[in-house]
Design a protein around this motif. Structure first.
Motif, mmCIF file in Angstrom:
data_model
loop_
_atom_site.group_PDB
_atom_site.id
_atom_site.type_symbol
_atom_site.label_atom_id
_atom_site.label_comp_id
_atom_site.label_asym_id
_atom_site.label_seq_id
_atom_site.Cartn_x
_atom_site.Cartn_y
_atom_site.Cartn_z
ATOM 1 N N THR A 336 0.862 -1.172 0.000
ATOM 2 C CA THR A 336 0.000 0.000 0.000
ATOM 3 C C THR A 336 0.904 1.230 0.000
ATOM 4 O O THR A 336 2.056 1.161 0.438
ATOM 5 N N GLN A 337 0.378 2.318 -0.490
ATOM 6 C CA GLN A 337 1.192 3.531 -0.600
ATOM 7 C C GLN A 337 1.690 3.978 0.762
ATOM 8 O O GLN A 337 2.848 4.338 0.934
ATOM 9 N N ASN A 338 0.811 3.914 1.743
ATOM 10 C CA ASN A 338 1.162 4.353 3.088
ATOM 11 C C ASN A 338 2.277 3.498 3.680
ATOM 12 O O ASN A 338 3.233 4.003 4.276
ATOM 13 N N ALA A 339 2.156 2.180 3.518
ATOM 14 C CA ALA A 339 3.129 1.270 4.110
ATOM 15 C C ALA A 339 4.489 1.381 3.431
ATOM 16 O O ALA A 339 5.529 1.389 4.095
ATOM 17 N N GLN A 340 4.500 1.474 2.100
ATOM 18 C CA GLN A 340 5.791 1.548 1.411
ATOM 19 C C GLN A 340 6.480 2.890 1.628
ATOM 20 O O GLN A 340 7.707 2.946 1.764
ATOM 21 N N ALA A 341 5.719 3.968 1.666
ATOM 22 C CA ALA A 341 6.328 5.265 1.983
ATOM 23 C C ALA A 341 6.881 5.237 3.410
ATOM 24 O O ALA A 341 7.984 5.736 3.671
ATOM 25 N N GLY A 342 6.124 4.624 4.329
ATOM 26 C CA GLY A 342 6.602 4.493 5.703
ATOM 27 C C GLY A 342 7.844 3.634 5.794
ATOM 28 O O GLY A 342 8.764 3.935 6.563
ATOM 29 N N ALA A 343 7.891 2.538 5.016
ATOM 30 C CA ALA A 343 9.066 1.660 5.028
ATOM 31 C C ALA A 343 10.303 2.389 4.520
ATOM 32 O O ALA A 343 11.400 2.237 5.079
ATOM 33 N N THR A 344 10.143 3.197 3.470
ATOM 34 C CA THR A 344 11.278 3.955 2.941
ATOM 35 C C THR A 344 11.751 4.994 3.950
ATOM 36 O O THR A 344 12.951 5.162 4.192
ATOM 37 N N LEU A 345 10.791 5.704 4.556
ATOM 38 C CA LEU A 345 11.152 6.676 5.590
ATOM 39 C C LEU A 345 11.785 5.973 6.785
ATOM 40 O O LEU A 345 12.713 6.500 7.410
ATOM 41 N N TYR A 346 11.321 4.763 7.088
ATOM 42 C CA TYR A 346 11.873 3.976 8.196
ATOM 43 C C TYR A 346 13.345 3.662 7.949
ATOM 44 O O TYR A 346 14.173 3.664 8.868
ATOM 45 N N MET A 347 13.693 3.366 6.691
ATOM 46 C CA MET A 347 15.102 3.105 6.369
ATOM 47 C C MET A 347 15.969 4.303 6.744
ATOM 48 O O MET A 347 17.067 4.146 7.297
#
Length: 519
Positions: A336-347
């Protein structure tokens, strides 16, 4: 302007210059390495200012034939995802150089109290040359758009890190370095087989990733090729159960090397999942999504539970990273857009918060000569700035609201819940466990009666303040205002999901919403 080539060339040339300095010029080597890394940071900022988030997906593109007979190119470019990870590398390296000022001077930081301190196997100038070589490789691996070139950087990064652990680490440095190398080479070998198979099956006479997207249509072929890439990335990340090399490598590495290992190198694994697995093999990615999410949830809980029981400070931080990488992988495959954007920011956020934890732990170990948590106590009374910095970094690690990791972890859990509610709920338990291992470590090291050896501690000196201050500033700034970074990440994530053939990036409608739409 060949920005990316320049960004790789500057640290590479700087490494050669440092290595060629006369014997005994260690202080000059450190100064040159710091200057070169600051130049790379300035160039990265200049490039980032010219990046247009809503422009073409890949920008600053360069493509030159390298091995024409096999369709191999020197192809580099960045989208928003690659840009923020290159920026993470460029920010961390000068901080690590400054923090590592004494790492190679003959004082081994992570050593058992009962053991003799062992001298480094190589000179200080070699250590800082290796740091600059590693920086060039890290920029290259995130910028590569040719799959074969990506593989070359993916494997080449092992060399400087192997020598940094094996030559400058603790008493078990040889074991940790060899284990790190063997695990990584095993994953890399599987990836090489998959890369060659992709080239042969695609029949495109090219390794350029944009030209290979959508070429492999057969579901069975996609699954086999996905497995080759994914296992290599899972080892690098590391994702449970491919994680066992990380605690040894992080515990034995000098603090600065541990920061780059966990803060940047391991991100290549989750970046590879997002960039190559999802887009080159979209059907296989969807097929394996339940398995990957299950492994991610296990990693979240396992890493947190094992971290609680650690007695070694650096091993504890390493196990927390296994838990954090579970969150990142879960966000990537939630699709999902929210999860993948969050995962990238998490990195990005993980690189800063865990980097701060490792470096401050390194300062503690340098003063005390031990990584054992039980050998500390009452540091807050003697060195309040040191203790305060450690607390802020730790609170970011447990995702306290107002600090950077909270935003990314919330986005990952929220985005995952949109499609996979039960894994998201179970994964949320990791937040509770994080509070236990971070606060318990802080209590045992910083509070309570002051241990006798701790009474001689000094607080952060000028150099150490320059190391810690930027990290704490970024942690707080991204906690309150992550929008500039998300504005760069979000368009790239949208295009990644489109390329991965994820037609609906939003959560599935509820029964009530369906009834409302019908009316």
């Amino acid at each position: 302007m060949p920005w990316l080539s320049i960004l790789m060339a500057v640290p590479a040339v700087g490494a050669v210059g440092v290595a060629l300095l006369p014997k005994g010029s260690d202080k000059l080597a450190k100064q040159v390495a710091l200057l070169v890394s600051l130049v790379v940071l300035a160039l990265t900022i200049a490039m980032a200012v010219q990046f247009s988030p809503n422009g073409n997906r890949f920008q600053f593109e360069e493509k030159y034939a390298w091995i024409p007979s096999f369709g191999v190119h020197y192809g580099v470019a960045v989208d928003g995802i690659a840009l923020v990870l290159i920026a993470l590398s460029a920010v961390l390296v000068p901080i690590v150089v400054l923090a590592s000022w004494h790492d190679a001077d003959g004082v081994i930081q992570a050593r058992d109290l009962k053991s003799e301190a062992i001298p480094p196997r190589r000179s200080a100038k070699t250590y800082f040359a290796l740091l600059l070589v590693l920086e060039a490789m890290m920029i290259g691996v995130f910028a590569a758009t040719d799959v074969f070139l990506f593989y070359v950087f993916f494997e080449a990064m092992l060399i400087p890190m192997y020598f940094m652990i094996g030559s400058y680490g603790g008493v078990q440095r040889s074991y940790a370095a060899v284990k790190f190398l063997l695990y990584s080479l095993f994953g890399g070998l599987l990836m090489l087989v998959a890369v060659i198979a992709l080239y042969v099956i695609a029949e495109k006479n090219t390794f350029m990733y944009p030209e290979l997207v959508g070429v492999i249509q057969d579901p069975t072929t996609q699954k086999w090729l996905f497995a080759g890439f994914f296992i290599a990335f899972a080892v690098k990340a590391p994702l449970w159960p491919f994680h066992t090399w990380l605690p040894d490598a992080a515990a034995q590495a000098p603090a600065g090397a541990a920061v780059l290992l966990v803060g940047v190198l391991d991100k290549v694994g989750t970046y590879g999942m997002l960039r190559f697995c999802l887009e080159l093999f979209p059907d296989a990615s969807k097929f394996f999504t339940p398995l990957v999410i299950a492994l991610s949830v296990i990693g979240i809980i396992y890493g947190a539970v094992v971290a609680i029981g650690q007695t070694d400070m650096k091993r504890l931080i390493a196990y927390t990273s296994i838990s954090h990488f579970g969150f990142i992988a879960m966000g990537v495959f939630a699709m999902t857009q929210n999860a993948q954007a969050g995962a990238t920011l998490y990195m990005v956020n993980h690189g800063f918060s865990t980097g701060a934890l490792f470096l401050i732990a390194g300062f503690l170990i340098y003063r005390r000569g031990s990584a054992q948590i039980a050998d500390y106590g009452g540091v807050q009374k003697i060195a309040p700035l040191l203790a305060g910095s450690f607390l802020i970094a730790g609170l970011s690690g447990l995702s306290l609201p107002g600090l950077s990791s909270f935003v990314s972890e919330f986005m990952v859990l929220n985005g995952t819940y949109e499609r996979y509610a039960i894994p998201a709920i179970i994964g949320a338990l990791g937040v509770i466990l994080a509070a236990i291992y971070i606060l318990w470590m802080y209590k045992r090291t910083m509070n309570g009666p002051t241990a006798e050896p701790v009474k001689g501690f000094t607080d952060l000196d000028g150099r150490e303040k320059w190391v810690v201050a930027p990290l704490i500033a970024v942690i707080i700034a991204l906690g309150f205002f992550p929008k500039p970074v998300l504005d760069v990440i979000n368009p790239a994530v949208d295009k990644t999901l489109d390329s991965a053939q994820v037609l609906d990036k939003r959560p599935a409608p509820t029964v009530a919403e369906k009834k409302g739409a019908g009316q």
